[in-house]
Structure formats: C-alpha cells, structure tokens
Design a protein around this motif. Structure first.
Motif, mmCIF file in Angstrom:
data_model
loop_
_atom_site.group_PDB
_atom_site.id
_atom_site.type_symbol
_atom_site.label_atom_id
_atom_site.label_comp_id
_atom_site.label_asym_id
_atom_site.label_seq_id
_atom_site.Cartn_x
_atom_site.Cartn_y
_atom_site.Cartn_z
ATOM 1 N N ASP A 1 0.824 -1.206 0.000
ATOM 2 C CA ASP A 1 0.000 0.000 0.000
ATOM 3 C C ASP A 1 0.859 1.258 0.000
ATOM 4 O O ASP A 1 0.527 2.245 -0.664
ATOM 5 C CB ASP A 1 -0.930 0.010 1.219
ATOM 6 C CG ASP A 1 -2.192 -0.807 0.991
ATOM 7 O OD1 ASP A 1 -2.407 -1.266 -0.150
ATOM 8 O OD2 ASP A 1 -2.963 -0.986 1.945
ATOM 9 N N HIS B 1 -10.200 1.423 -9.129
ATOM 10 C CA HIS B 1 -9.453 1.313 -7.880
ATOM 11 C C HIS B 1 -10.242 0.582 -6.796
ATOM 12 O O HIS B 1 -9.835 0.579 -5.625
ATOM 13 C CB HIS B 1 -9.069 2.712 -7.375
ATOM 14 C CG HIS B 1 -8.402 3.550 -8.427
ATOM 15 N ND1 HIS B 1 -8.935 4.747 -8.871
ATOM 16 C CD2 HIS B 1 -7.285 3.340 -9.152
ATOM 17 C CE1 HIS B 1 -8.152 5.254 -9.798
ATOM 18 N NE2 HIS B 1 -7.153 4.419 -10.001
ATOM 19 N N GLY C 1 -11.494 -1.872 -4.222
ATOM 20 C CA GLY C 1 -10.792 -2.901 -3.461
ATOM 21 C C GLY C 1 -9.509 -2.421 -2.824
ATOM 22 O O GLY C 1 -8.916 -3.135 -2.017
ATOM 23 N N SER C 2 -9.084 -1.198 -3.177
ATOM 24 C CA SER C 2 -7.868 -0.646 -2.584
ATOM 25 C C SER C 2 -8.237 0.572 -1.754
ATOM 26 O O SER C 2 -8.571 1.628 -2.299
ATOM 27 C CB SER C 2 -6.852 -0.260 -3.662
ATOM 28 O OG SER C 2 -5.745 0.433 -3.090
ATOM 29 N N ARG C 3 -8.158 0.429 -0.453
ATOM 30 C CA ARG C 3 -8.486 1.549 0.437
ATOM 31 C C ARG C 3 -7.549 2.726 0.208
ATOM 32 O O ARG C 3 -7.977 3.877 0.146
ATOM 33 C CB ARG C 3 -8.392 1.086 1.896
ATOM 34 C CG ARG C 3 -8.677 2.178 2.928
ATOM 35 C CD ARG C 3 -8.459 1.642 4.326
ATOM 36 N NE ARG C 3 -7.111 1.134 4.476
ATOM 37 C CZ ARG C 3 -6.050 1.905 4.760
ATOM 38 N NH1 ARG C 3 -6.204 3.209 4.907
ATOM 39 N NH2 ARG C 3 -4.858 1.372 4.882
ATOM 40 N N ILE C 4 -6.268 2.446 0.054
ATOM 41 C CA ILE C 4 -5.285 3.514 -0.085
ATOM 42 C C ILE C 4 -5.502 4.297 -1.381
ATOM 43 O O ILE C 4 -5.374 5.528 -1.412
ATOM 44 C CB ILE C 4 -3.843 2.950 -0.018
ATOM 45 C CG1 ILE C 4 -2.825 4.096 0.093
ATOM 46 C CG2 ILE C 4 -3.517 2.103 -1.233
ATOM 47 C CD1 ILE C 4 -2.849 4.808 1.402
ATOM 48 N N GLU D 1 -8.415 4.557 -3.063
ATOM 49 C CA GLU D 1 -9.656 5.315 -2.948
ATOM 50 C C GLU D 1 -9.420 6.598 -2.163
ATOM 51 O O GLU D 1 -9.962 7.659 -2.491
ATOM 52 C CB GLU D 1 -10.735 4.452 -2.280
ATOM 53 C CG GLU D 1 -11.395 3.456 -3.215
ATOM 54 C CD GLU D 1 -12.087 4.151 -4.385
ATOM 55 O OE1 GLU D 1 -12.891 5.079 -4.159
ATOM 56 O OE2 GLU D 1 -11.814 3.777 -5.538
ATOM 57 N N GLN D 2 -8.600 6.516 -1.123
ATOM 58 C CA GLN D 2 -8.255 7.716 -0.361
ATOM 59 C C GLN D 2 -7.484 8.704 -1.220
ATOM 60 O O GLN D 2 -7.742 9.910 -1.200
ATOM 61 C CB GLN D 2 -7.427 7.333 0.870
ATOM 62 C CG GLN D 2 -8.200 6.587 1.937
ATOM 63 C CD GLN D 2 -7.309 6.111 3.076
ATOM 64 O OE1 GLN D 2 -6.082 6.081 2.962
ATOM 65 N NE2 GLN D 2 -7.928 5.732 4.178
ATOM 66 N N LYS E 1 -9.805 10.503 -3.775
ATOM 67 C CA LYS E 1 -10.579 11.588 -3.167
ATOM 68 C C LYS E 1 -9.697 12.802 -2.901
ATOM 69 O O LYS E 1 -10.099 13.946 -3.148
ATOM 70 C CB LYS E 1 -11.213 11.101 -1.867
ATOM 71 C CG LYS E 1 -12.296 10.047 -2.066
ATOM 72 C CD LYS E 1 -12.818 9.534 -0.733
ATOM 73 C CE LYS E 1 -13.864 8.440 -0.944
ATOM 74 N NZ LYS E 1 -14.337 7.889 0.354
#
Length: 218
Positions: free
Chosen positions: A73, A130, A132-135, A137-138, A141
């Motif tokens: 990540d 994107h 499935g990837s929290r990082i 998606e952050q 935004k």
C-alpha cells in the motif's frame, strides 16, 4: 594524529561505489522500484503490483523493497503521488505558458493536455478501477480535492467581482468530478468518442460553467 585522518579518508572512500555515493545508490533503487511498479500497474492494473514482482522488475533483492516502503500500500500510494505530481506540474506549465490568453482558451488547452496525459502517459492509472484498494480510494478523493483547489487558484484572477466562493467551489468540484468520470467511462469503452470530440465536448461544458463566474469581455 595521522592514523585517525587515514581512517576518516578510508571511510569516505568506502561510502562511494562505482562513482556514486550510498545515498545516490539508495535514491536510484527507490526510483527503480517505483518505475517497475508503474510498469506493472499500467500493463495489468494495480492489483497485479506485488512486492516480489516489483523487485524482479527492478532487478533488486526483496530486502531493498523494505528499505523504502513499509508494504505494498505504501508503494501504491507513492506511485500515485509521483504520477499526480507530474500531471499537476504539466497542467500548471500549460497555464504559465499561456497567461496572456483569455481564460476560456487556457481552460481548453488545459483540458486537452489532461486528456493527452491520460492517453499517452502514466496518468492512465488515475482513471482506472481502484475498487478494493483503500489507499487508492483515499488518494483518488484527495486528488479530486487538490485538482479543485488548483483550478480555483488558477481561475481566481479571472473571476468577476462578488462571486460566491461556496457556489464556485461546488461547481468546480462537480465539473472536475464529472470530467474524471467521463474519462474513466471513455477509457473503459462505456463512452465512444474520438479524442478531439471528447476534448471539444468537455470544453463546451466547462465553458457553460465558467461563464457563470468569469469576468468575460462584453
């Protein structure tokens, strides 16, 4: 007194190898890891980026991965940041080179550049899936907010007096968000259009929004 001096000189010589310092070699390894990750990402998507695959692509042992990144990540976020830095730099350069042009013409040139960057350059990763990837998606935004701030700062000298700041920010955010979604749909084939037509359509839409806020000649 001569012995310590000799020891110090030996230490300095030991810090270089092949004409490069230890820090220069470390910087090069980091660059190779990022470039390898970006190549995999562009070819197969972010989910295909693995520590082992990146190290293989960079020609480095696994231990060098953790010299620079805490985990995958961390690497993905770094690659994203590098690409965004490049994209924002390119767009800022377009504005700087055409400050003597009317604002809507500058906007058209910036839109054309943004489209060109994601067609031919690494900016393609910014408009991919994107999920499935929290990082990521952050990061997506945060990039939307940064792009909104950049466009507002660029447009400010051209705004008519008395523009409502909140209204202008909402319209700018909506415009950039819509542009992003349109490019994503275009890349995935959900929207069929050639590049000039896409650029012209976005420019027309941006002009409709922009004329509400810009101090245009009458």
């Amino acid at each position: 007194m001569s012995a310590p001096a000799a020891s110090s000189a030996t230490g300095k010589r030991g810090s270089t190898w092949g004409g490069r310092t230890q820090e220069e070699r470390r910087t090069e390894r980091r660059h190779r890891l990022i470039e390898a990750a970006l190549a995999i990402w562009l070819e197969n998507g972010w989910a295909a980026v693995t520590m082992r695959g990146v190290c293989t692509g960079a020609g480095l042992n696994d231990r060098y991965f953790y010299e620079h990144f805490a985990d995958r990540d961390d690497l993905l976020g770094t690659v994203w940041d590098e690409v965004c830095f490049e994209v924002f730099g390119e767009l800022s350069a377009v504005v700087a080179e055409h400050l003597d042009h009317p604002p809507l013409e500058i906007l058209h040139l910036a839109i054309a550049k943004a489209v060109a960057l994601q067609v031919d350059g690494p900016a393609r990763i910014l408009f991919a899936d994107h999920a499935g990837s929290r990082i990521l998606e952050q990061r997506r935004k945060a990039t939307l907010t940064d792009a909104t701030d950049l466009l507002i700062a660029t447009a400010r000298p051209y705004l008519r007096p008395g523009v409502d700041e909140s209204d202008f920010r909402m319209s700018t955010l909506m415009g950039i968000g819509g542009f992003t979604e349109l490019l994503t749909a275009w890349r995935t084939g959900a929207i069929e259009s050639d590049t000039p037509r896409l650029i012209n359509h976005v420019t027309r839409t941006a002009t409709l929004l922009g004329t509400q806020y810009l101090a245009l000649p009458t």
